[in-house]
Design a protein around this motif. Structure first.
Motif, PDB file in Angstrom:
ATOM      1  N   HIS A   1      32.737  35.636  42.997  1.00  0.00           N
ATOM      2  CA  HIS A   1      31.951  36.332  44.017  1.00  0.00           C
ATOM      3  C   HIS A   1      31.685  37.768  43.574  1.00  0.00           C
ATOM      4  CE1 HIS A   1      32.196  33.170  47.034  1.00  0.00           C
ATOM      5  NE2 HIS A   1      33.477  33.042  46.735  1.00  0.00           N
ATOM      6  N   VAL A   2      30.499  38.267  43.929  1.00  0.00           N
ATOM      7  CA  VAL A   2      30.108  39.649  43.637  1.00  0.00           C
ATOM      8  C   VAL A   2      29.701  40.327  44.943  1.00  0.00           C
ATOM      9  CG1 VAL A   2      28.552  41.170  42.373  1.00  0.00           C
ATOM     10  CG2 VAL A   2      29.247  39.005  41.361  1.00  0.00           C
TER      11      VAL A   2
ATOM     12  N   ASN B   1      37.954  40.186  48.242  1.00  0.00           N
ATOM     13  CA  ASN B   1      39.230  39.548  48.541  1.00  0.00           C
ATOM     14  C   ASN B   1      39.104  38.601  49.740  1.00  0.00           C
ATOM     15  OD1 ASN B   1      42.479  40.270  49.648  1.00  0.00           O
ATOM     16  ND2 ASN B   1      42.019  39.386  47.664  1.00  0.00           N
ATOM     17  N   TYR B   2      38.330  38.997  50.729  1.00  0.00           N
ATOM     18  CA  TYR B   2      38.113  38.145  51.903  1.00  0.00           C
ATOM     19  C   TYR B   2      37.432  36.846  51.487  1.00  0.00           C
ATOM     20  CZ  TYR B   2      36.255  36.501  56.363  1.00  0.00           C
ATOM     21  OH  TYR B   2      35.926  35.724  57.446  1.00  0.00           O
ATOM     22  N   ARG B   3      36.418  36.946  50.634  1.00  0.00           N
ATOM     23  CA  ARG B   3      35.708  35.743  50.188  1.00  0.00           C
ATOM     24  C   ARG B   3      36.599  34.840  49.332  1.00  0.00           C
ATOM     25  NH1 ARG B   3      29.322  36.652  49.122  1.00  0.00           N
ATOM     26  NH2 ARG B   3      28.854  37.739  51.061  1.00  0.00           N
ATOM     27  N   LEU B   4      37.628  35.418  48.753  1.00  0.00           N
ATOM     28  CA  LEU B   4      38.576  34.640  47.952  1.00  0.00           C
ATOM     29  C   LEU B   4      39.812  34.270  48.768  1.00  0.00           C
ATOM     30  CD1 LEU B   4      38.268  36.625  44.601  1.00  0.00           C
ATOM     31  CD2 LEU B   4      37.285  34.392  45.141  1.00  0.00           C
ATOM     32  N   ASN B   5      39.629  34.210  50.094  1.00  0.00           N
ATOM     33  CA  ASN B   5      40.666  33.734  51.012  1.00  0.00           C
ATOM     34  C   ASN B   5      41.927  34.584  50.987  1.00  0.00           C
ATOM     35  OD1 ASN B   5      39.062  31.458  51.834  1.00  0.00           O
ATOM     36  ND2 ASN B   5      39.565  30.508  49.869  1.00  0.00           N
ATOM     37  N   MET B   6      41.734  35.887  50.748  1.00  0.00           N
ATOM     38  CA  MET B   6      42.840  36.854  50.797  1.00  0.00           C
ATOM     39  C   MET B   6      43.956  36.540  49.804  1.00  0.00           C
ATOM     40  SD  MET B   6      41.456  38.821  52.931  1.00  0.00           S
ATOM     41  CE  MET B   6      42.730  40.042  53.211  1.00  0.00           C
ATOM     42  N   GLU B   7      43.588  35.907  48.711  1.00  0.00           N
ATOM     43  CA  GLU B   7      44.572  35.626  47.663  1.00  0.00           C
ATOM     44  C   GLU B   7      45.049  36.935  47.030  1.00  0.00           C
ATOM     45  OE1 GLU B   7      44.835  33.189  43.415  1.00  0.00           O
ATOM     46  OE2 GLU B   7      43.082  32.960  44.704  1.00  0.00           O
ATOM     47  N   GLN B   8      46.314  37.020  46.713  1.00  0.00           N
ATOM     48  CA  GLN B   8      46.855  38.200  46.045  1.00  0.00           C
ATOM     49  C   GLN B   8      46.401  38.209  44.584  1.00  0.00           C
ATOM     50  OE1 GLN B   8      48.691  40.776  47.481  1.00  0.00           O
ATOM     51  NE2 GLN B   8      48.013  39.743  49.341  1.00  0.00           N
ATOM     52  N   LEU B   9      45.498  39.111  44.258  1.00  0.00           N
ATOM     53  CA  LEU B   9      44.909  39.147  42.918  1.00  0.00           C
ATOM     54  C   LEU B   9      45.022  40.550  42.331  1.00  0.00           C
ATOM     55  CD1 LEU B   9      41.654  37.165  43.746  1.00  0.00           C
ATOM     56  CD2 LEU B   9      43.530  36.338  42.298  1.00  0.00           C
TER      57      LEU B   9
ATOM     58  N   ALA C   1      31.842  45.236  43.103  1.00  0.00           N
ATOM     59  CA  ALA C   1      33.157  44.630  42.969  1.00  0.00           C
ATOM     60  C   ALA C   1      32.934  43.137  42.802  1.00  0.00           C
ATOM     61  CB  ALA C   1      34.026  44.916  44.184  1.00  0.00           C
ATOM     62  N   CYS C   2      33.731  42.509  41.966  1.00  0.00           N
ATOM     63  CA  CYS C   2      33.603  41.069  41.773  1.00  0.00           C
ATOM     64  C   CYS C   2      34.988  40.476  41.595  1.00  0.00           C
ATOM     65  CB  CYS C   2      32.706  40.738  40.576  1.00  0.00           C
ATOM     66  SG  CYS C   2      33.229  41.456  39.001  1.00  0.00           S
ATOM     67  N   GLY C   3      35.102  39.176  41.805  1.00  0.00           N
ATOM     68  CA  GLY C   3      36.412  38.563  41.701  1.00  0.00           C
ATOM     69  C   GLY C   3      36.350  37.076  41.449  1.00  0.00           C
ATOM     70  N   VAL C   4      37.427  36.577  40.861  1.00  0.00           N
ATOM     71  CA  VAL C   4      37.602  35.145  40.624  1.00  0.00           C
ATOM     72  C   VAL C   4      38.982  34.759  41.125  1.00  0.00           C
ATOM     73  CG1 VAL C   4      37.718  33.286  38.910  1.00  0.00           C
ATOM     74  CG2 VAL C   4      36.118  35.172  38.576  1.00  0.00           C
ATOM     75  N   GLY C   5      39.035  33.739  41.966  1.00  0.00           N
ATOM     76  CA  GLY C   5      40.309  33.264  42.479  1.00  0.00           C
ATOM     77  C   GLY C   5      40.891  32.159  41.634  1.00  0.00           C
ATOM     78  N   SER C   6      42.033  31.662  42.044  1.00  0.00           N
ATOM     79  CA  SER C   6      42.725  30.627  41.284  1.00  0.00           C
ATOM     80  C   SER C   6      41.926  29.330  41.196  1.00  0.00           C
ATOM     81  CB  SER C   6      44.093  30.348  41.904  1.00  0.00           C
ATOM     82  OG  SER C   6      44.917  31.492  41.831  1.00  0.00           O
ATOM     83  N   ALA C   7      41.058  29.098  42.187  1.00  0.00           N
ATOM     84  CA  ALA C   7      40.234  27.888  42.168  1.00  0.00           C
ATOM     85  C   ALA C   7      39.011  28.032  41.266  1.00  0.00           C
ATOM     86  CB  ALA C   7      39.795  27.534  43.585  1.00  0.00           C
TER      87      ALA C   7
END
Length: 315
Positions: A141-142, A248-256, A131-137
């Motif tokens: 993270h992978v 999601n935790y590493r991205l500060n629980m942002e709604q994505l 799983a990987c993600g990119v936040g608004s900032a």
């Protein structure tokens, strides 16, 4: 000086490399495909040649001059930008020396393609899993992608392996009876469970792909209501959901938004249904675009952020 609006995306996955040329509104002008370009598998010289051939073939199909390509986004398995940026730039500049280059990783461009933007979460389950993600900032993270020996929970290999273990435990009396035993032996055309041992260990070849392919049999057996197979699938879904939560935790629980990718999550089956239920989705969130087009979108965004008005090679 007039610049023609073409972008290139390159996806060097584990088994193939794809190059696509698109306009600024993501209309495909040319594309090509080649064998694996993972430098860990084929070596950097061969990988370089394979990628550059795919690039050249895509340009030829598009019928445009090399100078028309303003920016190139590239992600290659085994050559993440975090440790192989210089090599990725060398590969791309060998064909498009004047283009802005956006080096990345194959997972990141898959995420960008899935959402059509550099924001969101992607969960993938094929031979491997992550799983990987990119936040608004913009932070990336992978979670997962550790390979079949150290991770890949919820992947095709993991599900297939768990099915084989369940069959062995059924056969020797340590586990519950399961229809997986007969189904997997039939799939592998083996006479009995004991034949699994030489098949796995004594063939002299890696069985990674063959074990991963058994995930389909486990899913089919689960669909028929076999309790042991269902529990394997539920555990796989739990692991994939856990990876999503970790991102999601590493991205500060942002709604994505979340998108699914990989062969096991691209259609409705016991695994994709279970994962949808766990993360409260009513249908499979399929990718908007391919990973190769994701590379082009990433290049487009990077070029815009750079402030360059022309097709110069970027940092």
């Amino acid at each position: 000086m007039r610049f023609v609006d073409y972008l290139m995306g390159i996806d060097g996955g584990g088994s193939t490399v794809r190059a696509v040329i698109v306009t600024n509104d993501l209309q495909v002008a040319g594309e090509s495909k080649g064998p694996t370009a993972n430098p860990n598998l084929v070596g950097r010289p061969t990988a370089l040649k394979t990628i550059q051939t795919a690039m050249t073939d895509a340009i030829t199909e598009a019928g445009i001059p090399v100078q028309a390509i303003r920016a190139v986004g590239i992600g290659v398995a085994g050559a993440e930008a975090s440790h192989s940026e210089a090599w990725l730039r060398e590969v791309v500049s060998g064909v498009t020396p004047d283009a802005y280059i956006a080096p990345s990783g194959d997972h990141e461009i898959a995420l960008v393609g899935a959402h059509g933007a550099h924001r969101g979460i992607l969960v993938l389950a094929g031979t491997g899993s992550l799983a990987c993600g990119v936040g608004s900032a913009g932070e990336y993270h992978v979670i997962g992608a550790r390979g079949y020996l150290l991770g890949d929970e919820g992947s095709g290999y993991w599900i297939g392996k768990e099915g084989l273990i369940a069959a062995i435990r059924d056969d020797d009396g340590r586990g519950r009876h399961t229809q997986l035993t007969a189904a997997l032996l039939e799939k592998l055309q083996l006479a009995n469970v004991e034949a699994l041992i030489p098949w796995m260990y004594h063939s002299g070849v890696s069985r990674t792909k063959e074990v991963a392919a058994l995930a389909g049999t486990v899913l089919e057996t689960a669909e028929q209501g076999d309790r042991v197979a269902l529990e394997i699938v539920w555990k796989a879904a739990d692991e994939l959901a856990l990876a999503i939560r970790a991102v999601n935790y590493r991205l500060n629980m942002e709604q994505l938004p979340v998108a699914f990718a990989g062969g096991l999550l691209s259609f409705m089956n016991p695994l994709s249904r279970a994962l949808c239920n766990l993360i409260r989705l009513t249908e499979i969130p399929l990718p908007k675009y391919s990973a190769a087009i994701g590379g082009a979108i990433l290049a487009q965004s990077a070029l815009a952020r750079s402030g360059l008005t022309g097709g110069k090679r970027g940092a």
